[in-house]
Scaffold this motif. Structure first.
Motif, PDB file in Angstrom:
ATOM      1  N   GLY A 434       0.794  -1.224   0.000  1.00 26.98           N
ATOM      2  CA  GLY A 434       0.000   0.000   0.000  1.00 26.98           C
ATOM      3  C   GLY A 434       0.823   1.269   0.000  1.00 26.98           C
ATOM      4  O   GLY A 434       0.373   2.314  -0.479  1.00 26.98           O
ATOM      5  N   ASN A 500      -4.907  -1.953 -11.107  1.00 27.57           N
ATOM      6  CA  ASN A 500      -5.910  -2.853 -10.530  1.00 27.57           C
ATOM      7  C   ASN A 500      -5.342  -4.255 -10.324  1.00 27.57           C
ATOM      8  O   ASN A 500      -5.678  -4.938  -9.343  1.00 27.57           O
ATOM      9  CB  ASN A 500      -7.140  -2.916 -11.433  1.00 27.57           C
ATOM     10  CG  ASN A 500      -7.980  -1.650 -11.356  1.00 27.57           C
ATOM     11  OD1 ASN A 500      -7.946  -0.928 -10.352  1.00 27.57           O
ATOM     12  ND2 ASN A 500      -8.719  -1.370 -12.418  1.00 27.57           N
ATOM     13  N   LYS A 503      -3.447  -4.231  -7.145  1.00 32.81           N
ATOM     14  CA  LYS A 503      -4.310  -4.224  -5.959  1.00 32.81           C
ATOM     15  C   LYS A 503      -4.889  -5.601  -5.662  1.00 32.81           C
ATOM     16  O   LYS A 503      -5.242  -5.893  -4.513  1.00 32.81           O
ATOM     17  CB  LYS A 503      -5.443  -3.206  -6.147  1.00 32.81           C
ATOM     18  CG  LYS A 503      -4.975  -1.763  -6.197  1.00 32.81           C
ATOM     19  CD  LYS A 503      -6.131  -0.814  -6.446  1.00 32.81           C
ATOM     20  CE  LYS A 503      -5.664   0.635  -6.486  1.00 32.81           C
ATOM     21  NZ  LYS A 503      -6.792   1.566  -6.768  1.00 32.81           N
TER      22      LYS A 503
END
Length: 599
Positions: A434, A500, A503
């Motif tokens: 993150g 994406n 993630k």
């Protein structure tokens, strides 16, 4: 590797990375040296003026730089060149400069460092043939006014250190050859497109080189006479002579405000449109340098200009159009211009041009996050002047156009697919924690960070290295709990799609040993580690692991460590490792050149 081979490799490294150390910061070596030199000269001039105006013998503090001079740094950064001369390898210097000037990894910024090396080569006075050959190579390597004047500036800097003015016969001949080698119509475009650079003008250079117009071909005479006398007098002198009318007509179209006459009217939109149309018809390419800046607020001009600009100028124009409020989505009457820009950005010919995905991403953020400096905190002195004025970063409120943003993202994906595929197995190992999404890259700017996140920088680097997901020799991987996992980048993947994928991956810490093991199993030649932060311990551990791995398996695996948010690390050169700190639009290019063994 022998000492001689190391010296040649050092020159090649300078020509690719613009650095003579094992660490790349994205610094602009050549430009910093010129700016620093000119600042020092300005400070010295101010000191001399103070001494002349002083009525007393009071000592005036020396305000010039106390550290090593820019010339000393220039010579130290290119010390590999005199070492090559000492080793009897002078012939390899110019051969290497010529070869590397043609590589796709060498862009206009690196060409400035190449010109620096050429200037240093031209000052190796103990090698007369080398000096002569270096001056003869000026036209071949200095392909525009900017590089040409940069060579002259570097020559002046080096000569001044030795107590000379720098205008010897060799440099004068080089200047004459540079102007004579241009086709007259191209020369006309060049002297009007770039009238000055680095404190030099064409008029200064021609005078100091003692060029005689009467000894030159008629076409070159017309252009250089225009440089000195302007359009009116040149037309009077050469009108009707030796088929010069076509050249005079071109100069009339190109003429800016370099020779304003009393009562001369300013550019109007119709004149600029006529000019850009003629230029595009004759030469097929157009840049923003060909357009008077004061006319770039006109919607009518932009509607004629967008379809004619080259890809780099087109992307650069997005931010300019935004600053002029010509892309505001709420402005109903301007939708045709917005639609024209969107259509142009998504054309295949634009994506196939020299624009890179990283340049597009940085331009996109400049458009999304406009900023400007304002002068603030000015404290009035007792004599009415201002002192203590500082530059404060202020944000302008501006609406962004979602259609333009989408078109820029499309251009990032399309331009990545057009990047030439690298050879040899390459593994791109990405930190997907993150912190990559919440930290910004280091770009070297005074504010300390850019708007691009480390996550975006890693994604665009992966797209660039994998040629938009089309290169099967490149594997994109992520550090996960279980070691390394493959990330599937579909052909033509967008930046958002790549992020994406990041993630969706189960996160894990950076593990260089796991990357090396993957490299062994898959026959990789180079591994790239992209993370947000590097420190001395991490670099030392990675270096030790790489040495042990190559020794045990008798391989020459290379490793690239990218600390996208890291500012500085004082780390010596480590064989087999490229250390890159921060993020620059050339970051993927340097990695590709390192992987292809160009340095």
């Amino acid at each position: 590797m022998s000492a001689q081979d190391e010296t040649v490799a050092g020159l090649k490294q300078i020509l690719i990375t613009a650095s003579n150390t094992g660490t790349c910061y994205g610094d602009h070596l050549a430009r910093h040296l010129v700016d620093w030199f000119q600042f020092g000269e300005h400070q010295l001039y101010k000191k001399q003026q103070q001494q002349q105006q002083s009525d007393s013998s009071q000592h005036i503090p020396d305000t010039t730089l106390k550290t090593a001079s820019p010339v000393d740094i220039l010579l130290a950064s290119t010390a590999v060149i005199p070492r090559l001369v000492e080793q009897g390898k002078a012939d390899e210097i110019l051969d290497t400069l010529r070869t590397y000037s043609q590589l796709p990894y060498v862009d206009k910024e690196v060409l400035e460092v190449l010109v620096l090396c050429l200037a240093v080569t031209a000052k190796q006075t103990e090698q007369k043939k080398l000096v002569t050959d270096a001056h003869s190579a000026v036209r071949e390597l200095c392909t525009n006014t900017h590089l040409f004047f940069l060579f002259i500036q570097f020559s002046k800097m080096i000569a001044k250190k030795d107590g000379h003015c720098g205008w010897g016969r060799g440099l004068r001949r080089a200047v004459g050859s540079w102007y004579l080698s241009w086709e007259p119509h191209r020369l006309a475009v060049e002297v009007t497109r770039h009238a000055s650079a680095h404190g030099w003008t064409h008029r200064d250079v021609i005078k100091l080189a003692h060029l005689k117009l009467k000894d030159m071909p008629i076409g070159t005479q017309v252009v250089l006479h225009y440089v000195f006398q302007g359009l009116g007098r040149t037309t009077e002198k050469y009108s009707g002579q030796d088929n010069s009318q076509d050249l005079l007509t071109l100069l009339q179209a190109l003429d800016k405000d370099g020779h304003p006459q009393e009562g001369e009217k300013a550019w109007d939109v119709d004149e600029v449109i006529s000019k850009v149309t003629k230029l595009h018809e004759k030469f097929g390419n157009l840049t923003l340098d060909d357009v008077p800046s004061q006319s770039l607020k006109s919607q009518e001009l932009w509607s004629h200009l967008l379809d004619k600009l080259d890809s780099e100028s087109l992307v650069a124009s997005v931010n300019r159009l935004g600053r002029c409020h010509l892309l505001n989505p709420s402005t109903e009457t301007l939708h045709p211009l917005q639609d024209q820009l969107v259509a142009r950005l998504t054309q295949e010919t634009v994506a196939a041009g020299p624009i890179s995905p990283t340049q597009t991403l940085l331009s996109l953020h400049a458009y999304q996050h406009p900023a400007r400096f304002i002068v603030d905190l000015a404290v009035k002195s007792g004599r009415g002047g201002a002192r203590g004025a500082g530059r404060v970063l202020a944000r302008k409120s501006s609406k962004v156009n979602p259609k333009v943003i989408e078109a820029m993202h499309t251009l990032i994906a399309n331009s990545a697919k057009n990047i030439d595929k690298t050879k040899g197995k390459l593994g791109v190992c990405i930190d997907v924690r993150g912190s990559m999404a919440t930290t910004h890259v280091w770009t070297g700017n005074p504010e300390g960070k850019g708007e691009v996140t480390c996550q975006e920088a890693a994604a665009v680097t992966a797209l660039s290295l994998s040629s938009g997901g089309t290169n099967t020799a490149v594997s994109t991987l992520a550090f996960s709990e279980s070691g390394l996992v493959n990330l599937t980048l579909g052909e033509g993947a967008t930046l958002s799609q790549v992020i994406n994928v990041f993630k969706e991956t189960v996160i894990g810490g950076v593990n260089v040993n796991a990357a090396l093991e993957w490299g062994k199993e898959n026959g990789a030649e180079t591994l790239v580690v992209l993370t947000h932060r590097l420190d001395h311990q991490a670099v030392a551990v990675a270096s030790q692991a790489l040495d042990q791995f190559n020794h045990e398996h008798n391989t020459q695996l290379r490793l690239v460590l990218c600390g996208l948010g890291t500012k500085r690390l004082n780390t010596p050169h480590i064989p087999g490792i490229l250390l890159m700190l921060g993020f620059h639009h050339r970051t993927p290019t340097i990695i590709r050149a390192f992987h292809e063994r160009y340095f």
